[in-house]
Design a protein around this motif. Structure first.
Motif, PDB file in Angstrom:
ATOM      1  N   PHE A   1       2.388   5.590  13.268  1.00  0.00           N
ATOM      2  CA  PHE A   1       1.260   5.077  12.499  1.00  0.00           C
ATOM      3  C   PHE A   1       1.276   3.552  12.524  1.00  0.00           C
ATOM      4  O   PHE A   1       2.348   2.944  12.449  1.00  0.00           O
ATOM      5  CB  PHE A   1       1.338   5.562  11.044  1.00  0.00           C
ATOM      6  CG  PHE A   1       1.272   7.057  10.895  1.00  0.00           C
ATOM      7  CD1 PHE A   1       0.047   7.708  10.872  1.00  0.00           C
ATOM      8  CD2 PHE A   1       2.429   7.812  10.783  1.00  0.00           C
ATOM      9  CE1 PHE A   1      -0.016   9.095  10.741  1.00  0.00           C
ATOM     10  CE2 PHE A   1       2.382   9.186  10.647  1.00  0.00           C
ATOM     11  CZ  PHE A   1       1.153   9.835  10.627  1.00  0.00           C
ATOM     12  N   GLY A   2       0.098   2.971  12.608  1.00  0.00           N
ATOM     13  CA  GLY A   2      -0.023   1.518  12.548  1.00  0.00           C
ATOM     14  C   GLY A   2      -1.080   1.139  11.535  1.00  0.00           C
ATOM     15  O   GLY A   2      -2.189   1.678  11.563  1.00  0.00           O
ATOM     16  N   THR A   3      -0.723   0.240  10.628  1.00  0.00           N
ATOM     17  CA  THR A   3      -1.676  -0.166   9.598  1.00  0.00           C
ATOM     18  C   THR A   3      -1.697  -1.677   9.428  1.00  0.00           C
ATOM     19  O   THR A   3      -0.643  -2.313   9.434  1.00  0.00           O
ATOM     20  CB  THR A   3      -1.362   0.500   8.245  1.00  0.00           C
ATOM     21  OG1 THR A   3      -2.369   0.139   7.290  1.00  0.00           O
ATOM     22  CG2 THR A   3      -0.012   0.099   7.705  1.00  0.00           C
ATOM     23  N   PRO A   4      -2.886  -2.230   9.279  1.00  0.00           N
ATOM     24  CA  PRO A   4      -2.928  -3.608   8.801  1.00  0.00           C
ATOM     25  C   PRO A   4      -2.585  -3.586   7.317  1.00  0.00           C
ATOM     26  O   PRO A   4      -2.783  -2.558   6.654  1.00  0.00           O
ATOM     27  CB  PRO A   4      -4.378  -4.030   9.037  1.00  0.00           C
ATOM     28  CG  PRO A   4      -5.155  -2.755   9.056  1.00  0.00           C
ATOM     29  CD  PRO A   4      -4.216  -1.684   9.541  1.00  0.00           C
ATOM     30  N   CYS A   5      -2.056  -4.668   6.849  1.00  0.00           N
ATOM     31  CA  CYS A   5      -1.693  -4.750   5.437  1.00  0.00           C
ATOM     32  C   CYS A   5      -2.815  -5.451   4.676  1.00  0.00           C
ATOM     33  O   CYS A   5      -3.196  -6.570   5.011  1.00  0.00           O
ATOM     34  CB  CYS A   5      -0.390  -5.526   5.299  1.00  0.00           C
ATOM     35  SG  CYS A   5       0.133  -5.654   3.604  1.00  0.00           S
ATOM     36  N   TYR A   6      -3.356  -4.767   3.690  1.00  0.00           N
ATOM     37  CA  TYR A   6      -4.383  -5.338   2.818  1.00  0.00           C
ATOM     38  C   TYR A   6      -3.904  -5.226   1.380  1.00  0.00           C
ATOM     39  O   TYR A   6      -3.490  -4.148   0.948  1.00  0.00           O
ATOM     40  CB  TYR A   6      -5.719  -4.588   2.959  1.00  0.00           C
ATOM     41  CG  TYR A   6      -6.364  -4.693   4.315  1.00  0.00           C
ATOM     42  CD1 TYR A   6      -6.581  -5.926   4.917  1.00  0.00           C
ATOM     43  CD2 TYR A   6      -6.759  -3.555   4.998  1.00  0.00           C
ATOM     44  CE1 TYR A   6      -7.181  -6.014   6.165  1.00  0.00           C
ATOM     45  CE2 TYR A   6      -7.362  -3.634   6.236  1.00  0.00           C
ATOM     46  CZ  TYR A   6      -7.569  -4.868   6.817  1.00  0.00           C
ATOM     47  OH  TYR A   6      -8.162  -4.947   8.042  1.00  0.00           O
ATOM     48  N   VAL A   7      -3.960  -6.300   0.650  1.00  0.00           N
ATOM     49  CA  VAL A   7      -3.597  -6.327  -0.763  1.00  0.00           C
ATOM     50  C   VAL A   7      -2.219  -5.684  -0.970  1.00  0.00           C
ATOM     51  O   VAL A   7      -2.032  -4.832  -1.817  1.00  0.00           O
ATOM     52  CB  VAL A   7      -4.680  -5.653  -1.638  1.00  0.00           C
ATOM     53  CG1 VAL A   7      -4.516  -6.061  -3.098  1.00  0.00           C
ATOM     54  CG2 VAL A   7      -6.082  -5.998  -1.167  1.00  0.00           C
ATOM     55  N   ALA A   8      -1.267  -6.080  -0.136  1.00  0.00           N
ATOM     56  CA  ALA A   8       0.121  -5.622  -0.218  1.00  0.00           C
ATOM     57  C   ALA A   8       0.275  -4.109  -0.072  1.00  0.00           C
ATOM     58  O   ALA A   8       1.136  -3.505  -0.695  1.00  0.00           O
ATOM     59  CB  ALA A   8       0.773  -6.106  -1.515  1.00  0.00           C
ATOM     60  N   ASN A   9      -0.555  -3.497   0.778  1.00  0.00           N
ATOM     61  CA  ASN A   9      -0.435  -2.060   0.971  1.00  0.00           C
ATOM     62  C   ASN A   9      -1.114  -1.647   2.270  1.00  0.00           C
ATOM     63  O   ASN A   9      -1.678  -2.475   2.976  1.00  0.00           O
ATOM     64  CB  ASN A   9      -1.016  -1.304  -0.218  1.00  0.00           C
ATOM     65  CG  ASN A   9      -0.232  -0.044  -0.523  1.00  0.00           C
ATOM     66  OD1 ASN A   9       0.250   0.638   0.366  1.00  0.00           O
ATOM     67  ND2 ASN A   9      -0.093   0.254  -1.805  1.00  0.00           N
ATOM     68  N   LEU A  10      -1.059  -0.323   2.559  1.00  0.00           N
ATOM     69  CA  LEU A  10      -1.714   0.196   3.735  1.00  0.00           C
ATOM     70  C   LEU A  10      -3.233   0.067   3.599  1.00  0.00           C
ATOM     71  O   LEU A  10      -3.753  -0.079   2.494  1.00  0.00           O
ATOM     72  CB  LEU A  10      -1.330   1.665   3.979  1.00  0.00           C
ATOM     73  CG  LEU A  10      -1.960   2.746   3.100  1.00  0.00           C
ATOM     74  CD1 LEU A  10      -1.808   4.090   3.780  1.00  0.00           C
ATOM     75  CD2 LEU A  10      -1.346   2.787   1.737  1.00  0.00           C
ATOM     76  N   CYS A  11      -3.927   0.144   4.704  1.00  0.00           N
ATOM     77  CA  CYS A  11      -5.387   0.076   4.660  1.00  0.00           C
ATOM     78  C   CYS A  11      -5.946   1.386   4.091  1.00  0.00           C
ATOM     79  O   CYS A  11      -5.334   2.445   4.215  1.00  0.00           O
ATOM     80  CB  CYS A  11      -5.953  -0.207   6.047  1.00  0.00           C
ATOM     81  SG  CYS A  11      -5.659   1.097   7.272  1.00  0.00           S
TER      82      CYS A  11
END
Length: 167
Positions: free
Chosen positions: A58-68
């Motif tokens: 799994f690959g996720t950008p980090c938004y607001v200190a969490n997964l997208c």
């Protein structure tokens, strides 16, 4: 051996890192079948391939200190994707060092375990470079982190082959 790389990429940063992971997988296991699936593009979703995969990275950008939220939605709603009994690994991209990418990775792995997956993070047991939870790339360091993501891909391929492929 089949490995799915499932990610969300809005700007292309997470997708670029997914490509490096794929390169690493194929350098370790050239016979492996690897598919990239971007949650942004519904047409890239190959549920049949994912269901037949031994591992999902799994690959996720980090938004607001969490997964997208797109990845969270995947875990919450895509029950047609059979994840149980597969190896799960994760990587993240972020805008800054203190953006919470480690929290994002932990959260993805937590969701994967909730869906019955086995969590793999590479850890310190493989020596340097240590990849404790999963690799992280900051937006201004993507190319500099390419080798780290390739190493991660190799390690995922090694573990997938060791534990999930019958010899």
């Amino acid at each position: 051996m089949k490995i799915t790389i499932l990610y969300y990429s809005e700007t292309g940063n997470t997708e670029k890192m997914a490509m490096f992971v794929k390169e690493g997988i194929l350098s370790q296991a050239p016979e492996a079948e690897v598919e990239l699936m971007n949650l942004k593009d519904e047409d890239s979703m190959n549920v049949e391939f994912l269901n037949a995969s031994e591992a999902v990275v799994f690959g996720t950008p980090c938004y607001v200190a969490n997964l997208c939220w797109q990845m969270k939605k995947f875990f919450d709603t895509r029950w047609d994707c059979k994840l149980a009994d597969k190896l799960a690994a994760c990587f993240a991209t972020a805008n800054c060092m203190w953006g919470g990418a480690d929290i994002a990775i932990q959260t993805v792995l937590q969701h994967a375990m909730t869906r019955g997956m086995f969590s793999y993070a590479s850890g310190a047991g493989n020596g340097r470079p240590f990849i404790h939870l999963g690799p992280i790339a900051l937006r201004d360091e993507l190319e500099e982190k390419a080798d780290l993501f390739r190493i991660f891909g190799r390690r995922v391929a090694e573990k997938t082959e060791k534990y999930f492929v019958k010899h």
